[in-house]
Write a protein that holds these residues in place. Structure first.
Motif, PDB file in Angstrom:
ATOM      1  N   ARG A 169       0.805  -1.166  -0.206  1.00 25.32           N
ATOM      2  CA  ARG A 169       0.007  -0.063   0.143  1.00 25.32           C
ATOM      3  C   ARG A 169       0.987   1.325  -0.001  1.00 25.32           C
ATOM      4  NH1 ARG A 169      -3.035   0.770   5.553  1.00 25.32           N
ATOM      5  NH2 ARG A 169      -0.928   1.146   6.149  1.00 25.32           N
ATOM      6  N   ASP A 170       1.966   1.426   0.915  1.00 28.72           N
ATOM      7  CA  ASP A 170       2.936   2.355   0.940  1.00 28.72           C
ATOM      8  C   ASP A 170       3.482   2.622  -0.555  1.00 28.72           C
ATOM      9  OD1 ASP A 170       2.212   2.820   3.457  1.00 28.72           O
ATOM     10  OD2 ASP A 170       4.032   1.775   4.299  1.00 28.72           O
ATOM     11  N   ALA A 171       3.923   1.616  -1.145  1.00 23.08           N
ATOM     12  CA  ALA A 171       4.332   1.762  -2.433  1.00 23.08           C
ATOM     13  C   ALA A 171       3.516   2.164  -3.241  1.00 23.08           C
ATOM     14  CB  ALA A 171       5.126   0.374  -3.095  1.00 23.08           C
ATOM     15  N   ALA A 172       2.437   1.687  -3.343  1.00 24.00           N
ATOM     16  CA  ALA A 172       1.353   1.956  -4.410  1.00 24.00           C
ATOM     17  C   ALA A 172       1.027   3.598  -4.226  1.00 24.00           C
ATOM     18  CB  ALA A 172      -0.051   1.174  -4.151  1.00 24.00           C
ATOM     19  N   ARG A 173       1.017   4.015  -2.864  1.00 21.32           N
ATOM     20  CA  ARG A 173       0.701   5.529  -2.690  1.00 21.32           C
ATOM     21  C   ARG A 173       1.938   6.415  -3.231  1.00 21.32           C
ATOM     22  NH1 ARG A 173      -1.548   5.257   3.633  1.00 21.32           N
ATOM     23  NH2 ARG A 173      -3.752   4.445   3.084  1.00 21.32           N
ATOM     24  N   GLU A 174       3.210   5.817  -2.956  1.00 26.12           N
ATOM     25  CA  GLU A 174       4.446   6.742  -3.370  1.00 26.12           C
ATOM     26  C   GLU A 174       4.270   6.830  -4.992  1.00 26.12           C
ATOM     27  OE1 GLU A 174       7.655   8.734  -3.359  1.00 26.12           O
ATOM     28  OE2 GLU A 174       6.741   8.132  -1.591  1.00 26.12           O
ATOM     29  N   THR A 175       4.013   5.645  -5.776  1.00 29.96           N
ATOM     30  CA  THR A 175       3.847   5.551  -7.136  1.00 29.96           C
ATOM     31  C   THR A 175       2.901   6.500  -7.548  1.00 29.96           C
ATOM     32  OG1 THR A 175       4.734   3.321  -7.202  1.00 29.96           O
ATOM     33  CG2 THR A 175       3.476   4.156  -9.073  1.00 29.96           C
ATOM     34  N   GLU A 176       1.811   6.300  -6.750  1.00 31.52           N
ATOM     35  CA  GLU A 176       0.752   7.334  -7.254  1.00 31.52           C
ATOM     36  C   GLU A 176       1.142   8.847  -7.029  1.00 31.52           C
ATOM     37  OE1 GLU A 176      -3.990   8.593  -5.728  1.00 31.52           O
ATOM     38  OE2 GLU A 176      -3.019   6.997  -4.894  1.00 31.52           O
ATOM     39  N   ARG A 177       1.915   9.226  -5.870  1.00 34.16           N
ATOM     40  CA  ARG A 177       2.375  10.473  -5.780  1.00 34.16           C
ATOM     41  C   ARG A 177       3.102  11.050  -6.714  1.00 34.16           C
ATOM     42  NH1 ARG A 177       2.254   9.171  -0.179  1.00 34.16           N
ATOM     43  NH2 ARG A 177       4.360   8.299  -0.304  1.00 34.16           N
ATOM     44  N   ALA A 178       4.177   9.966  -7.151  1.00 34.43           N
ATOM     45  CA  ALA A 178       5.280  10.613  -8.196  1.00 34.43           C
ATOM     46  C   ALA A 178       4.366  10.482  -9.484  1.00 34.43           C
ATOM     47  CB  ALA A 178       6.122   9.261  -8.332  1.00 34.43           C
TER      48      ALA A 178
ATOM     49  N   ALA B 249       2.665  14.002  -9.604  1.00 32.68           N
ATOM     50  CA  ALA B 249       3.737  14.998  -9.718  1.00 32.68           C
ATOM     51  C   ALA B 249       4.235  15.184 -11.090  1.00 32.68           C
ATOM     52  CB  ALA B 249       4.895  14.788  -8.916  1.00 32.68           C
ATOM     53  N   ALA B 250       4.389  13.818 -11.744  1.00 31.10           N
ATOM     54  CA  ALA B 250       4.800  13.890 -13.252  1.00 31.10           C
ATOM     55  C   ALA B 250       3.923  14.635 -14.015  1.00 31.10           C
ATOM     56  CB  ALA B 250       5.105  12.500 -13.733  1.00 31.10           C
ATOM     57  N   ALA B 251       2.389  14.068 -13.857  1.00 36.54           N
ATOM     58  CA  ALA B 251       1.178  14.648 -14.344  1.00 36.54           C
ATOM     59  C   ALA B 251       1.253  16.280 -14.173  1.00 36.54           C
ATOM     60  CB  ALA B 251       0.086  13.921 -14.006  1.00 36.54           C
ATOM     61  N   GLU B 252       1.578  16.709 -13.114  1.00 32.66           N
ATOM     62  CA  GLU B 252       1.319  18.113 -13.000  1.00 32.66           C
ATOM     63  C   GLU B 252       2.355  18.746 -13.870  1.00 32.66           C
ATOM     64  OE1 GLU B 252       1.210  18.499  -8.837  1.00 32.66           O
ATOM     65  OE2 GLU B 252      -0.827  17.903  -8.405  1.00 32.66           O
ATOM     66  N   GLU B 253       3.677  18.238 -13.658  1.00 37.61           N
ATOM     67  CA  GLU B 253       4.678  18.906 -14.417  1.00 37.61           C
ATOM     68  C   GLU B 253       4.439  19.050 -15.923  1.00 37.61           C
ATOM     69  OE1 GLU B 253       9.428  18.289 -14.932  1.00 37.61           O
ATOM     70  OE2 GLU B 253       8.415  17.076 -13.667  1.00 37.61           O
ATOM     71  N   ALA B 254       3.928  17.779 -16.464  1.00 43.96           N
ATOM     72  CA  ALA B 254       3.649  17.492 -17.761  1.00 43.96           C
ATOM     73  C   ALA B 254       2.470  18.696 -18.094  1.00 43.96           C
ATOM     74  CB  ALA B 254       3.188  16.511 -17.882  1.00 43.96           C
ATOM     75  N   ALA B 255       1.570  18.994 -17.202  1.00 43.50           N
ATOM     76  CA  ALA B 255       0.604  20.043 -17.673  1.00 43.50           C
ATOM     77  C   ALA B 255       1.028  21.228 -17.437  1.00 43.50           C
ATOM     78  CB  ALA B 255      -0.681  19.799 -16.342  1.00 43.50           C
ATOM     79  N   ASP B 256       1.982  21.469 -16.698  1.00 35.04           N
ATOM     80  CA  ASP B 256       2.671  22.915 -16.758  1.00 35.04           C
ATOM     81  C   ASP B 256       3.362  23.000 -17.995  1.00 35.04           C
ATOM     82  OD1 ASP B 256       1.494  23.483 -14.322  1.00 35.04           O
ATOM     83  OD2 ASP B 256       3.347  23.013 -13.357  1.00 35.04           O
TER      84      ASP B 256
END
Length: 290
Positions: A220-229, A232-239
């Motif tokens: 679950r922690d790994a999945a949450r970390e992957t989701e956070r990454a 962040a990547a999606a937000e950067e791409a959107a910017d």
């Protein structure tokens, strides 16, 4: 509505799910004009966490529960007859088996997604002692439908050691009784071996459940970390996309302005060429006149 079926289903739910499900069934019975069922279902009590864990044990481990109930019958019979040897042996089995079942209940609760605290486990232990001592507790527990912590003091009254000594040192048993006693002793030893094996198996299952829970938490922690990454990547791409769109729009605006400037320059050039042509014509006419 089948009240027995509903009751069995409700007491198989976790305490956090009990009240909403009970109220939903009671409302359904009222809509169906089944007043008796609605009243019976609405009266069902939500079990505390410890009671739920004890019920879960009876539901998920019926064979172990059956052996435990048989031990309770043996203990009650031994206390009624003050059979010293049976009291000693049953008492030893009682403590071993209760400890093993508490460990099993811990593992089952974790598997069900409801870890329990040490305080709750202490309450589970008291419930199991009550199951051994009180038939009115043993009955609902055997069905996995115990609703509340036993209000009566749990356990058996203590038998003084001198009483046990007297009971076990009375007149020697006759040969036939000796054979029966030896046979019973062998049977009890075999039962002890089975219980010891069951305790080890329960401990192994509890450990396996704890390991599985730890793995689930790590996953679950790994999945949450992957989701956070990924977020962040999606937000950067959107910017980046927004910046590119702004730059493209600015380029379009600059190109349009440049095109207008070029058009004006071309018009000015044509006007200058016309003026030059007129000047030349005028100069030629003046030259001819002169």
């Amino acid at each position: 509505m089948d009240v027995e079926q509903v009751t069995d289903e409700l007491y198989g739910l976790r305490p956090s799910e009990f009240t909403a499900a009970r109220d939903a069934y009671a409302a359904e019975a009222r809509r169906a004009k089944d007043t008796a069922a609605a009243k019976a279902i609405a009266a069902l009590r939500r079990p505390p966490l410890a009671v739920w864990a004890a019920n879960l044990l009876a539901r998920e481990r019926p064979e172990e529960a059956e052996r435990f109930l048989a031990l309770g019958e043996a203990l009650r019979a031994a206390h009624r007859t003050l059979d010293g040897e049976r009291l000693r042996e049953a008492s030893r089995r009682q403590h071993r088996l209760v400890a093993a079942l508490v460990r099993t209940a811990t593992g089952l609760a974790e598997e069900a997604g409801q870890p329990v605290s040490d305080t709750v486990l202490g309450d589970v232990e008291r419930i199991l002692h009550a199951v051994l001592a009180l038939p009115e507790v043993a009955g609902p527990w055997a069905k996995g439908r115990l609703a509340a912590m036993p209000e009566t003091a749990v356990g058996f009254p203590a038998v003084p050691s001198e009483t046990l000594t007297t009971l076990t040192t009375r007149t020697p048993a006759a040969p036939a009784d000796m054979k029966k006693a030896q046979k019973a002793q062998k049977s009890e030893k075999a039962e002890e071996a089975r219980e010891a094996g069951a305790a080890k198996e329960a401990e192994a299952k509890a450990e396996e459940a704890r390991a599985a829970l730890a793995r689930r938490e790590r996953d679950r922690d790994a999945a949450r970390e992957t989701e956070r990454a990924a977020t962040a990547a999606a937000e950067e791409a959107a910017d980046r996309l927004r910046r590119a769109e702004r730059e493209r729009e600015e380029a379009r605006t600059a190109a349009a302005a440049a095109e207008k400037t070029a058009k004006r320059a071309a018009a000015d050039l044509r006007a200058a060429e016309r003026a030059l042509e007129k000047a030349r014509s005028a100069a030629e006419a003046a030259e001819k006149t002169a």
